[in-house]
Design a protein around this motif. Structure first.
Motif, PDB file in Angstrom:
ATOM      1  N   LYS A 165       0.848  -0.815   0.012  1.00  0.00           N
ATOM      2  CA  LYS A 165       0.009  -0.073   0.083  1.00  0.00           C
ATOM      3  C   LYS A 165       0.923   0.836   0.105  1.00  0.00           C
ATOM      4  N   ARG A 166      -0.613   1.886  -0.478  1.00  0.00           N
ATOM      5  CA  ARG A 166       1.212   3.524  -0.475  1.00  0.00           C
ATOM      6  C   ARG A 166       0.759   4.210   0.928  1.00  0.00           C
ATOM      7  N   SER A 167      -0.762   5.273   0.051  1.00  0.00           N
ATOM      8  CA  SER A 167      -1.068   6.261   1.165  1.00  0.00           C
ATOM      9  C   SER A 167      -2.576   5.607   1.893  1.00  0.00           C
ATOM     10  N   VAL A 168      -2.857   5.069   2.907  1.00  0.00           N
ATOM     11  CA  VAL A 168      -4.244   5.040   3.403  1.00  0.00           C
ATOM     12  C   VAL A 168      -4.652   6.185   4.351  1.00  0.00           C
ATOM     13  N   ARG A 169      -5.703   7.010   3.784  1.00  0.00           N
ATOM     14  CA  ARG A 169      -6.292   7.954   4.429  1.00  0.00           C
ATOM     15  C   ARG A 169      -8.088   7.887   4.867  1.00  0.00           C
ATOM     16  N   LEU A 170      -8.565   8.142   5.630  1.00  0.00           N
ATOM     17  CA  LEU A 170      -9.545   8.667   6.307  1.00  0.00           C
ATOM     18  C   LEU A 170      -9.962  10.188   5.599  1.00  0.00           C
ATOM     19  N   LEU A 171     -10.845   9.694   4.871  1.00  0.00           N
ATOM     20  CA  LEU A 171     -11.264  11.729   4.261  1.00  0.00           C
ATOM     21  C   LEU A 171     -12.950  11.930   5.021  1.00  0.00           C
ATOM     22  N   MET A 172     -12.277  13.060   5.524  1.00  0.00           N
ATOM     23  CA  MET A 172     -14.196  13.877   5.747  1.00  0.00           C
ATOM     24  C   MET A 172     -14.526  14.516   4.770  1.00  0.00           C
ATOM     25  N   LEU A 173     -15.605  14.122   4.535  1.00  0.00           N
ATOM     26  CA  LEU A 173     -16.754  15.311   3.410  1.00  0.00           C
ATOM     27  C   LEU A 173     -17.486  16.188   4.414  1.00  0.00           C
ATOM     28  N   PRO A 174     -17.673  17.502   5.533  1.00  0.00           N
ATOM     29  CA  PRO A 174     -19.279  18.104   5.913  1.00  0.00           C
ATOM     30  C   PRO A 174     -20.606  17.972   4.868  1.00  0.00           C
ATOM     31  N   GLY A 175     -21.375  17.960   5.817  1.00  0.00           N
ATOM     32  CA  GLY A 175     -22.637  18.581   5.302  1.00  0.00           C
ATOM     33  C   GLY A 175     -22.981  19.338   4.538  1.00  0.00           C
ATOM     34  N   GLY A 176     -22.794  19.516   3.080  1.00  0.00           N
ATOM     35  CA  GLY A 176     -22.791  20.739   2.573  1.00  0.00           C
ATOM     36  C   GLY A 176     -21.544  21.148   1.881  1.00  0.00           C
ATOM     37  N   ALA A 177     -21.004  19.748   1.609  1.00  0.00           N
ATOM     38  CA  ALA A 177     -19.280  20.345   1.224  1.00  0.00           C
ATOM     39  C   ALA A 177     -19.236  19.812  -0.217  1.00  0.00           C
ATOM     40  N   GLU A 178     -18.570  19.658  -1.022  1.00  0.00           N
ATOM     41  CA  GLU A 178     -17.564  19.194  -2.148  1.00  0.00           C
ATOM     42  C   GLU A 178     -16.920  19.232  -2.939  1.00  0.00           C
ATOM     43  N   VAL A 179     -16.848  18.801  -3.691  1.00  0.00           N
ATOM     44  CA  VAL A 179     -15.587  18.706  -4.132  1.00  0.00           C
ATOM     45  C   VAL A 179     -15.408  18.587  -5.426  1.00  0.00           C
ATOM     46  N   ALA A 180     -14.827  19.562  -6.122  1.00  0.00           N
ATOM     47  CA  ALA A 180     -15.156  19.664  -7.884  1.00  0.00           C
ATOM     48  C   ALA A 180     -14.740  18.701  -8.441  1.00  0.00           C
ATOM     49  N   THR A 181     -15.147  18.525  -9.861  1.00  0.00           N
ATOM     50  CA  THR A 181     -15.066  17.667 -10.618  1.00  0.00           C
ATOM     51  C   THR A 181     -13.273  18.231 -11.142  1.00  0.00           C
ATOM     52  N   HIS A 182     -12.507  16.461 -10.698  1.00  0.00           N
ATOM     53  CA  HIS A 182     -11.099  16.789 -11.016  1.00  0.00           C
ATOM     54  C   HIS A 182     -10.597  14.809 -11.592  1.00  0.00           C
ATOM     55  N   VAL A 183      -9.171  14.763 -11.794  1.00  0.00           N
ATOM     56  CA  VAL A 183      -8.821  13.452 -12.066  1.00  0.00           C
ATOM     57  C   VAL A 183      -7.606  13.110 -11.590  1.00  0.00           C
ATOM     58  N   ASP A 184      -7.534  12.526 -11.065  1.00  0.00           N
ATOM     59  CA  ASP A 184      -6.401  11.930 -10.062  1.00  0.00           C
ATOM     60  C   ASP A 184      -5.548  11.683 -11.002  1.00  0.00           C
ATOM     61  N   PRO A 185      -4.237  12.038 -11.793  1.00  0.00           N
ATOM     62  CA  PRO A 185      -3.597  11.363 -13.034  1.00  0.00           C
ATOM     63  C   PRO A 185      -2.436  10.563 -12.125  1.00  0.00           C
ATOM     64  N   TYR A 186      -2.416   9.595 -13.354  1.00  0.00           N
ATOM     65  CA  TYR A 186      -1.615   8.140 -12.977  1.00  0.00           C
ATOM     66  C   TYR A 186      -2.059   7.006 -11.410  1.00  0.00           C
ATOM     67  N   HIS A 187      -3.685   7.739 -11.490  1.00  0.00           N
ATOM     68  CA  HIS A 187      -3.891   6.167 -10.710  1.00  0.00           C
ATOM     69  C   HIS A 187      -4.685   4.990 -11.837  1.00  0.00           C
ATOM     70  N   GLY A 188      -4.883   3.708 -11.551  1.00  0.00           N
ATOM     71  CA  GLY A 188      -5.196   2.901 -12.458  1.00  0.00           C
ATOM     72  C   GLY A 188      -3.869   1.599 -13.106  1.00  0.00           C
ATOM     73  N   PHE A 189      -4.829   0.524 -13.362  1.00  0.00           N
ATOM     74  CA  PHE A 189      -4.222   0.129 -13.801  1.00  0.00           C
ATOM     75  C   PHE A 189      -2.457   0.065 -14.775  1.00  0.00           C
ATOM     76  N   LYS A 190      -2.421   0.700 -15.869  1.00  0.00           N
ATOM     77  CA  LYS A 190      -1.802   1.245 -16.014  1.00  0.00           C
ATOM     78  C   LYS A 190      -0.471   1.951 -15.576  1.00  0.00           C
ATOM     79  N   PHE A 191      -0.724   2.377 -15.249  1.00  0.00           N
ATOM     80  CA  PHE A 191      -0.316   2.785 -14.254  1.00  0.00           C
ATOM     81  C   PHE A 191       0.770   2.012 -12.732  1.00  0.00           C
ATOM     82  N   GLY A 192       0.477   0.583 -12.973  1.00  0.00           N
ATOM     83  CA  GLY A 192       1.233   0.249 -11.147  1.00  0.00           C
ATOM     84  C   GLY A 192       0.126   0.475 -10.011  1.00  0.00           C
ATOM     85  N   GLN A 193      -0.823   1.871 -10.097  1.00  0.00           N
ATOM     86  CA  GLN A 193      -1.316   1.793  -8.577  1.00  0.00           C
ATOM     87  C   GLN A 193      -3.485   2.133  -8.829  1.00  0.00           C
TER      88      GLN A 193
END
Length: 333
Positions: free
Chosen positions: A103-131
């Protein structure tokens, strides 16, 4: 098991009540905002943030083992280690250990009520990148929605989900209570692949799956033969030796040196990231995936005369070659 081109519910589930009980211990800590990874380079950092600071995190595993480090990590000098708060939540450790892979990072991520995370991409994530990135919801409700392109999902507590976070995605918490997920960035092993449908694995195999590399330990005396110097186009450093787009003119002094108990790539005299030996003069980057490989080839005199940088994406590979030489003090000896 449900599936789509974006998400898969894996055939593993965990006790959401036990997870919530242990989460209560960690909620006593002051969770910092989720942060992007910033690689240390001789250049100004370029980062993007997709939230307003309400999205917070706590690390059960991070580079350096710091629980308050909420970024997912990347190439650097520190390896990933468990944080001390993991000892306080034994069932979380049991859940994490269920996945037989590095494993690389293992995190607990908390998003409060009424909040949002805008549209984005996480680069280098996927089977072809090894993670890949896996989510296990702990605290959630029907008003929490994940969006992958035009698809909407709600993941229930205790379930384990894979999603292609390399696609555009966002999340909204349309309720009044917090949403907390366990987020695991995993390197790909044969054991991990067994949790996926065979037809899905076959589909990924057509474009290529980068498997985790087994470390081949080298002692300091074995590392010395790889110490060398080279010139590197300045623009390559911005993208971790990715491209030379001409945005930064000139060359920089590069070197492979021994830094503590590991080899490190040094640019302009500064150690930037370590090298992890995986055999046959090949190294991965400390804190990264098999997507980047460095080959240090000894010449006829035994000194490294070529540094080869490999950039991999599934079955595709590009190569950058840099001429190298022994350090000046060895050449004059």
């Amino acid at each position: 098991m449900s599936s789509s081109n974006h998400c898969l519910k894996l055939p593993l589930s965990f006790d959401a009540v036990r997870l919530r009980q242990e989460l209560g211990t960690l909620l006593q800590l002051d969770w910092p905002p989720e942060a992007p990874f910033i690689m240390e380079t001789p250049f100004a950092a370029k980062t993007l943030t997709y939230h307003d600071g309400k999205w917070k995190g706590l690390a059960l595993r991070s580079q350096g083992g710091y629980w308050a480090r909420t970024d997912p990590g990347g190439p650097g000098l520190q390896c990933f280690t468990d944080s001390d708060v993991l000892d306080q939540v034994p069932y979380f450790r049991e859940v994490i250990d269920t996945l037989n892979c590095d494993k690389r990072s293992v995190r607990l991520l908390m998003l409060p009520g009424g909040a949002e995370v805008a549209t984005h991409v996480d680069p280098y994530h996927g089977f072809k990148f090894g993670q890949i990135r896996l989510h296990c919801p702990i605290v959630t409700h029907p008003g929490v929605k994940m969006y992958f392109e035009d698809h909407e999902y709600h993941w229930s507590a205790g379930e384990l989900w894979y999603a292609d976070f390399g696609r555009p995605h966002s999340v909204k918490n349309m309720g009044s209570s917090n949403r907390v997920h366990l987020v695991i960035d995993a390197l790909i092993s044969p054991e991990l692949l067994r949790h996926f449908p065979a037809e899905f694995v076959d589909e990924q195999s057509r474009t290529g799956i980068l498997m985790q590399q087994q470390v081949v330990p080298l002692d300091v005396s074995q590392l010395r033969k790889y110490v060398c110097e080279f010139k590197v186009p300045a623009a390559l450093i911005q993208g971790i030796f990715e491209t030379d787009d001409g945005s930064v003119p000139g060359e920089l002094d590069g070197a492979i040196q021994i830094h503590g108990s590991q080899l490190a790539v040094c640019i302009a005299g500064t150690p930037l990231f370590g090298l992890v030996p995986v055999g046959d003069h090949r190294f991965t980057l400390t804190g990264w995936t098999p997507e980047r490989l460095v080959e240090l080839h000894p010449g006829p005199d035994g000194h490294v005369d070529t540094v080869i940088l490999q950039l991999r994406s599934g079955r595709n590979e590009s190569t950058i070659r840099l001429a190298a030489r022994a350090p000046a003090h060895e050449m004059s000896a």
